[in-house]
Design an enzyme around this catalytic site. Sequence first.
Site, PDB file in Angstrom:
ATOM      1  N   HIS A 157      26.117  82.170 141.065  1.00  0.00           N
ATOM      2  CA  HIS A 157      27.909  81.506 140.375  1.00  0.00           C
ATOM      3  C   HIS A 157      27.671  80.745 138.705  1.00  0.00           C
ATOM      4  CE1 HIS A 157      26.028  78.322 144.374  1.00  0.00           C
ATOM      5  NE2 HIS A 157      25.017  78.887 143.506  1.00  0.00           N
ATOM      6  N   SER A 278      47.347  93.278 120.393  1.00  0.00           N
ATOM      7  CA  SER A 278      48.217  92.141 120.924  1.00  0.00           C
ATOM      8  C   SER A 278      49.702  92.171 119.984  1.00  0.00           C
ATOM      9  CB  SER A 278      47.885  91.138 120.845  1.00  0.00           C
ATOM     10  OG  SER A 278      49.024  90.036 120.024  1.00  0.00           O
ATOM     11  N   LYS A 284      43.755  91.369 118.095  1.00  0.00           N
ATOM     12  CA  LYS A 284      43.062  91.061 118.998  1.00  0.00           C
ATOM     13  C   LYS A 284      43.186  92.663 119.826  1.00  0.00           C
ATOM     14  CE  LYS A 284      43.419  88.505 122.332  1.00  0.00           C
ATOM     15  NZ  LYS A 284      43.749  87.735 123.681  1.00  0.00           N
ATOM     16  N   ASN A 286      42.305  93.773 123.651  1.00  0.00           N
ATOM     17  CA  ASN A 286      42.803  93.444 125.382  1.00  0.00           C
ATOM     18  C   ASN A 286      42.106  94.599 126.281  1.00  0.00           C
ATOM     19  OD1 ASN A 286      43.396  91.108 124.407  1.00  0.00           O
ATOM     20  ND2 ASN A 286      45.811  92.182 124.280  1.00  0.00           N
ATOM     21  N   GLU A 291      42.542  94.568 133.682  1.00  0.00           N
ATOM     22  CA  GLU A 291      42.502  93.552 134.134  1.00  0.00           C
ATOM     23  C   GLU A 291      44.126  94.234 134.856  1.00  0.00           C
ATOM     24  OE1 GLU A 291      42.568  90.813 130.263  1.00  0.00           O
ATOM     25  OE2 GLU A 291      44.578  92.055 130.564  1.00  0.00           O
TER      26      GLU A 291
END
Length: 462
Positions: A157, A278, A284, A286, A291
């Site tokens: 979980h 970014s 940043k 990423n 993704e």
Amino acid sequence: MSKKIASARINTESSELLKELNNSLPFDRELYREDIRGSRAHARMLMKQGIISPEDFQLIDEGLQKVLEEIESGVFGLDGDDEDIHMAVERRLTELVGDAGKRLHTARSRNDQVAVDFRMYVLRHNLSIAELLKDLIASFLQVAKEHSDTLLPGMTHLQHAQPTNFGYHMMAYASMFKRDYERFVDSAERNNLSPLGCAALAGTPHPVDRRQTAEELGFREPTLNCLDTVSDRDFALEILFNIATLMMHISRLSEELILWSTSEFGFVKLSDKHATGSSIMPQKKNPDIPELLRGKTGRAYGNLMSLLTVMKGLPLAYNKDTQEDKEGVFDSVRTAELSLRVLREMIDEMTVNVEAMEAACMKGHLTATDLADWLVKEKGLPFRDAYHIVGNVVNRAEELGKDLSELSAEELAQVDERIGEAEGLLDNRLSMNARRSEGGTATERTLEQIEKMEKWLSSVSS
Ligand code: ARG
């Protein structure tokens, strides 16, 4: 106006809109190698069976090799008005060698032609994907070997559950990718049957030898029933399903890599090669690559669903609907192959933050189950009673702002006098190494899994 090469009865030029809807050359040009290979095998068989003359075979065979050269050098661009790759190759061949070219289509239909081309394409890519999977599994084995003693909070979980090690976690993925490998190889094996010689739907009165072409093209044998063969696309559905499942596995791993590389987890750092910036937030980095891998899973599922839907209402045998089988497969194959290459590079080049993983194990009372097991084993308590006592210990630890593994003998005894002696037994590494049932996380069991997987990998690599 020249008559259409594939029509004896249609005299008007097709409408531009019909061509746009009907022509598959813009995408089935991908099959040019298979189409030429299949045609050369067919022509040789026609000659051996006395259906065409040796002279015509010679012209056809040399002509087809020339067409292949022209395509590969860009001289023949496959961007004309031809209906599909089969018509394009036949047209060019006939331009090059004259009347002999017109004999190639004896005892053949585009229905068995497209079936053999597409099957060869799918079988080839089953195997190239399987090769990429072996490389990926080797990378997981490498990381697993380095980290079979690196503590990692095992989760259920997405909550801290029990201590494991990072190598064990990597071996879970290696196991998934091994099953994927087996599915691709298994599908290639099952579908390794030649459609050539089935003609339109019912076979042919010409004395063809399907075994000869099957052998020349590397198939195990011809398919059993021609009616089935020209309408069957199970082999394509299988690769789509196998890719969808593979992408699901890649996506789950990507999700973990994304979580692990956040500042909240900090378990891994992806190489700068695999991160992007970014446009507005200068600080940043990423994780665009995992993704994208996660995102591309969507198209793999879509391609499977799309072909299942195309096929569901088709009466036997060939229907033009089936032309819709190709683009999704080409797309899924491209997606899977690229994803596997990128993923392997990412795994090879990520940095594992051992300290962060081990520090995370000090949160979440990971050894609570060990304490309950200890009460059962050493004090003879029923498991459910032990479970409740440990619940009280965890509450106490929370009050003290400590992890269960940090409680002293006194603090433990304050909750229940029977558990003072458990101090020291609640260490995370001890706990991880205690789970030594077969397939468990203990370092010795993880190493055993690595060894078995290495043996398997070398058995399929020789
Ligand atoms: N381009 C067609 C396809 O991809 C080839 C087969 C055409 N056969 C036919 N009878 N129209 O399915």
